[in-house]
Design a protein around this motif. Structure first.
Motif, PDB file in Angstrom:
ATOM      1  N   THR A   1      16.270   0.940  -5.036  1.00  0.00           N
ATOM      2  CA  THR A   1      17.124  -0.212  -5.318  1.00  0.00           C
ATOM      3  C   THR A   1      16.468  -1.151  -6.322  1.00  0.00           C
TER       4      THR A   1
ATOM      5  N   GLU B   1      16.849  -4.923  -7.740  1.00  0.00           N
ATOM      6  CA  GLU B   1      17.514  -6.154  -7.321  1.00  0.00           C
ATOM      7  C   GLU B   1      16.863  -7.381  -7.932  1.00  0.00           C
TER       8      GLU B   1
ATOM      9  N   LEU C   1      21.102   5.189  -6.870  1.00  0.00           N
ATOM     10  CA  LEU C   1      20.484   3.903  -6.567  1.00  0.00           C
ATOM     11  C   LEU C   1      21.524   2.782  -6.619  1.00  0.00           C
ATOM     12  N   LYS C   2      21.062   1.625  -6.144  1.00  0.00           N
ATOM     13  CA  LYS C   2      21.886   0.426  -6.154  1.00  0.00           C
ATOM     14  C   LYS C   2      21.275  -0.591  -7.099  1.00  0.00           C
TER      15      LYS C   2
ATOM     16  N   LYS D   1      21.576  -4.488  -7.906  1.00  0.00           N
ATOM     17  CA  LYS D   1      22.128  -5.738  -7.401  1.00  0.00           C
ATOM     18  C   LYS D   1      21.537  -6.895  -8.182  1.00  0.00           C
TER      19      LYS D   1
END
Length: 748
Positions: free
Chosen positions: A507, A509, A526-527, A529
């Motif tokens: 991730t 972020e 994946l993320k 943010k």
């Protein structure tokens, strides 16, 4: 000659009787018979006096004046026919000998029969004035007798049953306030509507009104229309019927809004849902007050206010339990998606549906029936109230002793449309008549008798709503702003980095990357943010299974890159260049993911605490409303709320702002309870829901203005919103003391 004189006397006597009967029948609007008699008599009179002037008497009759004798005999026959109708008449009904020729009495003056239209208009105004005076007298007598009847019926099972039924309707109103504000962030994300591409809602640009919609003000506009509409109709068609219709509209459009896929259609359904629920508050309080005796009225109307609090708690708890759970959803292909926020919208319609089912078993207000001349219906309902309470208290043998109840004289004119009139025209006439009655009832609230009360209440409703709704929405926005500031303070910034042959499968972020260069890198499963890439170059990079939130690429260049199964849509690339880059199998729709987002939980939790904090204020106001009076409760609570506003200056973190929100809500709720009771008791029954609906509509307008103004100062200054709120509350408390006290008075 003597016979002629006798015939002449008999003729005149007969003429007097005929003229008298003509006058009597004309007053009863019996036109045809009157016209025939008048025409016949006028013809005889003209012929008679014409021949008398010429001294030329006809001789074709009998020897003793056949023409006159025949007519005299007919006159005598008529006299016998009229003896019954003229017997026992008053001396005032006597006419003198020349009256039948149209000559007025000497004492009749200019406004008598010969006076023309002026006399008719004067008589009409006189009749209206007399009818209005009689109606007012009837209302006063009914108010006193109705209070006595309620004392005999007692307070028991029936009132408590109605309390919970109407409480569901009030609970539905409390839920409606929160629904749109809770679901809009999820709905916008679900429908791929973010700041850069919110397109259009009707003819309004989303770029110009994001704050307006994010606050759910569209619901307030609907409730403003609904409050006035249903409040006005409840005085004409009945409290129960109007409430059932309004709740049905709310339920239907709440149900539709949970299934529609378009964002504009969703907000339109919520607008109509607000129109439906807008009638809840004015009708519920008026309806319930008409079953309460004076010593119970203030207390139990205050207890009823608790259901609005329960509605807010219900909405907050359901949002907390449902919306963040993305797994509570299903979809049919890419065209139809039913996510968790839609489940929440559906669940929020339950109180309204339950209220409809329960209200169907309850009777209409007997006071409404009696005010509209329906004695038997009103009597039967009061007997039902009495018998229900007596049986529940263990006295089934007690008999309802009231046999006759005063009813109010009706002034509405009935329009006979006839059986041959088309159905559409009959409905048109009914709607026009109903509209005219509603308009007259509304204007009566501004008559000299109620004008001062109406304007004073308008000022109090406006100032309280402006400050209360403005601050209660400003609190969560300030909390979100504080969270955002804290989050941004932890942002990591990377500049001029060069990354080659790296695989990112974790991730990313809260980072900002400036002037970076990425070569042959892979971004897999994946993320992203709150990621921002600025002035960066991506060369021969591969993106697969990417889920992004608040992620943007500004002034970036992509060379020979591939995007597979991602939600990186075009609006995320701001002033960016795509050279020989390909997008394959982009994700359909937008993904909702709350696994790493605590903001939603925080907002629901804050709303839950803020709503729960009004419980002590509700209890205190209910216990003291009938002891210290409505005005002291209203003014005192407003003053304390005004003072508490200045403590907001010390709220610098989340915990402090939440505590101050709870304090303000717990104090100000007593003002609202007192204002609701005052508004119910200051107007007569035939204008009660109209006036309450108007004031509640003004309340929603003030809420729209307050929220819009207060939100504009979020992140800029605290002083202006606090000064606005404190000033409005101070003005409201001052004006409230000018209102008349209604404690201990019978319900008008």
């Amino acid at each position: 000659m003597e016979d002629g004189y006798q015939n002449r006397t008999a003729f005149i006597k007969g003429a007097k009787d005929i003229a008298k009967e003509v006058k009597r029948q004309a007053s009863k609007k019996v036109g045809r018979g009157v016209d025939r008699m008048t025409d016949e008599y006028s013809k005889r009179s003209y012929s008679r006096f014409e021949e008398d002037d010429d001294d030329d008497y006809p001789t074709q009759g009998s020897q003793d004046g056949g023409y006159y004798r025949g007519d005299s005999q007919a006159a005598n026959d008529d006299e016998g026919g009229h003896s019954d109708s003229t017997e026992g008449h008053d001396e005032d009904d006597e006419i003198y000998e020349g009256e039948y020729q149209g000559i007025p009495r000497a004492d009749s003056g200019k406004g008598s029969l010969a006076g023309g239209p002026g006399s008719v208009q004067a008589q009409q105004f006189k009749d209206i004035g007399v009818s209005e005076a009689e109606r007012r007298k009837d209302q006063e007598e009914l108010a006193q007798q109705y209070e006595t009847i309620l004392q005999e019926c007692g307070h028991g099972k029936f009132q408590w049953t109605l309390y919970f039924v109407l409480g569901l309707a009030l609970m539905a109103d409390g839920v409606e306030i929160f629904v749109v504000g809770f679901v809009l962030p999820s709905a916008e994300k679900d429908m791929c509507l973010s700041e850069p591409n919110k397109s259009m809602l009707g003819n309004l640009s989303f770029n110009n009104i994001p704050d307006f919609l994010s606050s759910g003000l569209i619901v307030y506009l609907g409730m403003m229309v609904g409050a006035f509409l249903w409040g006005s109709l409840a005085d004409r068609i009945g409290r129960r019927q109007s409430l059932l219709i309004s709740l049905s509209i709310n339920s239907v459009f709440s149900f539709f809004s949970s299934f529609v896929q378009g964002y504009s259609t969703f907000l339109f359904c919520r607008l109509l849902s607000g129109v439906g629920i807008g009638g809840s508050i004015p009708i519920v309080f008026s309806y319930y007050s008409e079953f309460l005796a004076q010593e119970k009225r203030g207390e139990h109307l205050s207890w009823l206010c608790m259901f609005w609090m329960i509605g807010g708690i219900y909405a907050s708890a359901m949002a907390w339990a449902i919306i963040p759970h993305y797994g509570w959803s299903f979809q049919m292909g890419s065209a139809y998606q039913f996510h968790s926020w839609r489940v929440f919208v559906l669940v929020c319609a339950f109180p309204s549906v339950a209220a409809i089912a329960a209200l169907s078993a309850m009777p209409e207000s007997p006071r409404f029936y009696l005010e509209n001349g329906k004695h038997d219906e009103g009597w039967m309902i009061l007997k039902q109230v009495h018998d229900t309470n007596m049986r529940a208290k263990g006295y089934p043998e007690r008999v309802f002793s009231v046999t006759t109840i005063k009813t109010v004289k009706q002034m509405d004119e009935l329009v006979d449309t006839g059986t041959d009139t088309p159905v559409w025209q009959r409905y048109k006439l009914k709607i026009m008549s109903l509209t005219q009655q509603v308009r007259s009832n509304f204007l009566a609230c501004f008559s000299p008798e109620y004008k001062r009360t109406t304007f004073m209440l308008m000022a109090v409703w406006f100032t309280m709503s402006f400050s209360y709704y403005g601050l209660t929405v400003w609190f969560p926005d300030m909390i979100k702003y504080i969270q955002k500031q804290e989050y941004e303070s932890r942002t990591k910034v990377f500049s001029k980095e060069r990354v080659e042959h790296i695989t990112f499968n974790f991730t990313l972020e809260n980072q900002v990357h400036r002037e970076g260069h990425y070569f042959n890198d892979k971004f897999l499963n994946l993320k992203m943010k709150s990621m921002v890439f600025e002035d960066s170059v991506f060369e021969e990079c591969y993106f697969e299974d990417i889920t992004s939130t608040n992620t943007f690429f500004r002034n970036c260049t992509f060379i020979a890159s591939l995007f597979y199964n991602t939600d990186l849509f075009k609006y995320r690339f701001i002033n960016s260049k795509l050279v020989n880059s390909t997008f394959l199998h982009n994700k359909e729709g937008c993904m909702l993911d709350f696994s790493d987002d605590n903001n939603a939980y925080m907002i629901y939790f804050v709303s839950f605490l803020g709503t729960l904090a009004v419980l002590p204020g509700n209890i205190v106001s209910a216990l003291l409303m009938d002891k210290i009076g409505r005005l002291r409760m209203l003014a005192g609570s407003s003053v304390i709320s005004c003072v508490s506003c200045f403590f907001l200056m010390f709220g610098s973190n989340e915990s402090g702002m939440i505590a101050l929100l709870c304090l303000f809500g717990g104090i100000s709720i007593a003002s609202w309870n007192a204002l609701d009771v005052l508004t119910v008791e200051l107007y007569p029954s035939d204008k009660r829901t109209t006036a309450f609906g108007f004031h509640n509509a003004l309340c929603k307008l003030a809420a729209v203005l307050g929220i819009s103004i207060f939100q504009s100062f979020v992140g800029i200054t605290k002083a202006v919103p606090i000064l606005f709120a404190a000033g409005a509350l101070a003005a409201g408390s001052f004006l409230a003391m000018k209102l008349p006290e209604t404690r201990g008075q019978v319900l008008q």
